[in-house]
Design a protein around this motif. Structure first.
Motif, PDB file in Angstrom:
ATOM      1  N   MET A 187       0.840  -1.199   0.000  1.00  0.00           N
ATOM      2  CA  MET A 187       0.000   0.000   0.000  1.00  0.00           C
ATOM      3  C   MET A 187       0.874   1.248   0.000  1.00  0.00           C
ATOM      4  O   MET A 187       1.980   1.229   0.525  1.00  0.00           O
ATOM      5  CB  MET A 187      -0.904  -0.002   1.237  1.00  0.00           C
ATOM      6  CG  MET A 187      -1.943  -1.122   1.248  1.00  0.00           C
ATOM      7  SD  MET A 187      -2.753  -1.326   2.863  1.00  0.00           S
ATOM      8  CE  MET A 187      -1.563  -2.410   3.690  1.00  0.00           C
ATOM      9  N   ASP A 188       0.340   2.315  -0.591  1.00  0.00           N
ATOM     10  CA  ASP A 188       1.079   3.583  -0.566  1.00  0.00           C
ATOM     11  C   ASP A 188       0.712   4.364   0.694  1.00  0.00           C
ATOM     12  O   ASP A 188       0.018   3.858   1.587  1.00  0.00           O
ATOM     13  CB  ASP A 188       0.831   4.386  -1.847  1.00  0.00           C
ATOM     14  CG  ASP A 188      -0.630   4.807  -2.004  1.00  0.00           C
ATOM     15  OD1 ASP A 188      -1.397   4.723  -1.025  1.00  0.00           O
ATOM     16  OD2 ASP A 188      -1.000   5.216  -3.127  1.00  0.00           O
ATOM     17  N   SER A 189       1.164   5.615   0.768  1.00  0.00           N
ATOM     18  CA  SER A 189       0.939   6.410   1.975  1.00  0.00           C
ATOM     19  C   SER A 189      -0.535   6.739   2.202  1.00  0.00           C
ATOM     20  O   SER A 189      -0.931   7.091   3.310  1.00  0.00           O
ATOM     21  CB  SER A 189       1.751   7.706   1.893  1.00  0.00           C
ATOM     22  OG  SER A 189       1.408   8.433   0.727  1.00  0.00           O
ATOM     23  N   ASN A 190      -1.352   6.636   1.137  1.00  0.00           N
ATOM     24  CA  ASN A 190      -2.801   6.847   1.268  1.00  0.00           C
ATOM     25  C   ASN A 190      -3.546   5.531   1.505  1.00  0.00           C
ATOM     26  O   ASN A 190      -4.771   5.516   1.520  1.00  0.00           O
ATOM     27  CB  ASN A 190      -3.351   7.510   0.004  1.00  0.00           C
ATOM     28  CG  ASN A 190      -2.800   8.899  -0.203  1.00  0.00           C
ATOM     29  OD1 ASN A 190      -2.677   9.671   0.743  1.00  0.00           O
ATOM     30  ND2 ASN A 190      -2.439   9.217  -1.438  1.00  0.00           N
ATOM     31  N   TYR A 191      -2.783   4.453   1.653  1.00  0.00           N
ATOM     32  CA  TYR A 191      -3.320   3.107   1.844  1.00  0.00           C
ATOM     33  C   TYR A 191      -4.104   2.597   0.632  1.00  0.00           C
ATOM     34  O   TYR A 191      -4.960   1.721   0.759  1.00  0.00           O
ATOM     35  CB  TYR A 191      -4.173   3.024   3.126  1.00  0.00           C
ATOM     36  CG  TYR A 191      -3.347   3.260   4.364  1.00  0.00           C
ATOM     37  CD1 TYR A 191      -2.466   2.289   4.836  1.00  0.00           C
ATOM     38  CD2 TYR A 191      -3.407   4.471   5.026  1.00  0.00           C
ATOM     39  CE1 TYR A 191      -1.677   2.512   5.957  1.00  0.00           C
ATOM     40  CE2 TYR A 191      -2.614   4.714   6.152  1.00  0.00           C
ATOM     41  CZ  TYR A 191      -1.757   3.727   6.608  1.00  0.00           C
ATOM     42  OH  TYR A 191      -0.973   3.950   7.702  1.00  0.00           O
ATOM     43  N   ASP A 192      -3.806   3.150  -0.543  1.00  0.00           N
ATOM     44  CA  ASP A 192      -4.293   2.549  -1.779  1.00  0.00           C
ATOM     45  C   ASP A 192      -3.433   1.333  -2.087  1.00  0.00           C
ATOM     46  O   ASP A 192      -2.211   1.353  -1.885  1.00  0.00           O
ATOM     47  CB  ASP A 192      -4.192   3.537  -2.950  1.00  0.00           C
ATOM     48  CG  ASP A 192      -5.335   4.535  -2.954  1.00  0.00           C
ATOM     49  OD1 ASP A 192      -6.425   4.197  -2.450  1.00  0.00           O
ATOM     50  OD2 ASP A 192      -5.135   5.656  -3.466  1.00  0.00           O
ATOM     51  N   ILE A 193      -4.048   0.293  -2.594  1.00  0.00           N
ATOM     52  CA  ILE A 193      -3.301  -0.907  -2.974  1.00  0.00           C
ATOM     53  C   ILE A 193      -2.504  -0.592  -4.235  1.00  0.00           C
ATOM     54  O   ILE A 193      -3.055  -0.122  -5.236  1.00  0.00           O
ATOM     55  CB  ILE A 193      -4.248  -2.092  -3.234  1.00  0.00           C
ATOM     56  CG1 ILE A 193      -5.201  -2.311  -2.052  1.00  0.00           C
ATOM     57  CG2 ILE A 193      -3.446  -3.353  -3.532  1.00  0.00           C
ATOM     58  CD1 ILE A 193      -4.535  -2.646  -0.756  1.00  0.00           C
ATOM     59  N   ILE A 194      -1.209  -0.849  -4.194  1.00  0.00           N
ATOM     60  CA  ILE A 194      -0.381  -0.597  -5.371  1.00  0.00           C
ATOM     61  C   ILE A 194       0.184  -1.888  -5.979  1.00  0.00           C
ATOM     62  O   ILE A 194       0.546  -1.913  -7.149  1.00  0.00           O
ATOM     63  CB  ILE A 194       0.779   0.368  -5.056  1.00  0.00           C
ATOM     64  CG1 ILE A 194       1.613  -0.126  -3.881  1.00  0.00           C
ATOM     65  CG2 ILE A 194       0.246   1.764  -4.786  1.00  0.00           C
ATOM     66  CD1 ILE A 194       2.848   0.718  -3.590  1.00  0.00           C
ATOM     67  N   LYS A 195       0.235  -2.965  -5.172  1.00  0.00           N
ATOM     68  CA  LYS A 195       0.747  -4.223  -5.718  1.00  0.00           C
ATOM     69  C   LYS A 195       0.318  -5.400  -4.850  1.00  0.00           C
ATOM     70  O   LYS A 195       0.226  -5.292  -3.634  1.00  0.00           O
ATOM     71  CB  LYS A 195       2.283  -4.194  -5.824  1.00  0.00           C
ATOM     72  CG  LYS A 195       2.865  -5.429  -6.517  1.00  0.00           C
ATOM     73  CD  LYS A 195       4.355  -5.280  -6.808  1.00  0.00           C
ATOM     74  CE  LYS A 195       5.211  -5.406  -5.586  1.00  0.00           C
ATOM     75  NZ  LYS A 195       6.653  -5.569  -5.910  1.00  0.00           N
ATOM     76  N   LEU A 196       0.045  -6.526  -5.514  1.00  0.00           N
ATOM     77  CA  LEU A 196      -0.189  -7.810  -4.847  1.00  0.00           C
ATOM     78  C   LEU A 196       0.877  -8.788  -5.325  1.00  0.00           C
ATOM     79  O   LEU A 196       1.201  -8.810  -6.513  1.00  0.00           O
ATOM     80  CB  LEU A 196      -1.561  -8.378  -5.190  1.00  0.00           C
ATOM     81  CG  LEU A 196      -2.810  -7.558  -4.866  1.00  0.00           C
ATOM     82  CD1 LEU A 196      -4.062  -8.287  -5.360  1.00  0.00           C
ATOM     83  CD2 LEU A 196      -2.914  -7.274  -3.381  1.00  0.00           C
TER      84      LEU A 196
END
Length: 259
Positions: A187-196
């Motif tokens: 997750m990025d700093s906004n807690y959006d998922i960026i990778k699994l």
């Protein structure tokens, strides 16, 4: 003399017992200091991820899908309509020509070639792999989840955060008792998922998420890249997207004809 010897051995045994107790207590404290996998914060985040865009019941869209392997790329148009969690109709086209239609009704999946590449193919399964068409070890329900803006999670027994000094990214790890780590969620700093990252598979792969956009009250990643360790990859770029629209029931039947 004998009393002196006895006292000596008593002191000796006491000292050794003391150090043995320290040793064993040290071992037990080390054991107890191992990561607490099912900690509340990790489980809380896992539940939040499970609920991302859970209110998307239906969707349809159009986009571009690009297959890459060993330096070669091939780009197609793709259109889909889906009903969560287990129904989808997806058609792949090139230069306006129909190439392949995939229909999944929750119990079986049909592969219809419009070019004669193969005869009508049916697999009776409630969650089959799509490797024969997408060339990657991903399951149909994961594709449905991704096209719904949702995050497909592996089955797990424990969850924990990786300790790192990176203030930008956060990594959540899911683990099975007998298999070990099965998935990493970045997750990025906004807690959006960026990778699994999917681990412990014969063919491990990753999914990267880009270009989040607002769609009604939902945030949808409009670009996905699914990549296998061997180098094969699939890039999906969504150009049109509609959520919670009315779908005809027979759209997930082979004989459906758009009117």
């Amino acid at each position: 003399m004998y009393l002196t010897i006895i006292r000596f051995f008593s002191v000796f045994l006491s000292i050794n017992l003391f150090f043995l107790l320290l040793l064993f207590s040290g071992c037990s404290s080390k054991k107890n200091n191992k990561p607490i996998f099912s900690n509340n914060k990790a489980l809380l985040f896992t539940n939040k991820i499970k609920n991302i865009n859970k209110n998307i019941k239906t969707s349809k869209g159009i986009g571009w899908i690009t297959f890459s392997d060993k330096g070669k790329k091939e780009k197609f148009r793709v259109a889909w309509a889906l009903l969560n969690p287990d129904k989808i109709r997806m058609t792949i086209m090139k230069s306006g020509v129909l190439i392949e239609t995939v229909i999944f009704n929750g119990k079986s999946i049909l592969f219809l070639s419009h070019t004669g590449r193969h005869p009508l193919h049916k697999i009776n399964s409630n969650n089959p792999f799509l490797e024969n068409i997408l060339f990657l070890p991903i399951k149909i329900k994961d594709i449905i989840a991704l096209l719904s803006g949702q995050i497909p999670l592996c089955d797990f027994d424990f969850a924990y955060f990786l300790k790192n000094n990176d203030l930008i990214n956060t990594t959540l790890v899911l683990r099975k008792k007998l298999k070990g780590d099965v998935q990493k969620i970045f997750m990025d700093s906004n807690y959006d998922i960026i990778k699994l990252e999917y681990l412990g598979l014969i063919k491990e792969y990753t999914i990267k998420f880009f270009n989040y956009k607002e769609n009604n009250s939902f945030r949808i990643p409009c670009k996905l890249i699914i990549k296998e360790k061997s180098g094969k990859s699939l890039e999906l770029e969504i150009t049109k997207y509609h959520t919670n629209i009315v779908l005809k029931k027979d759209i997930f039947n082979l004989g459906y004809i758009k009117k």
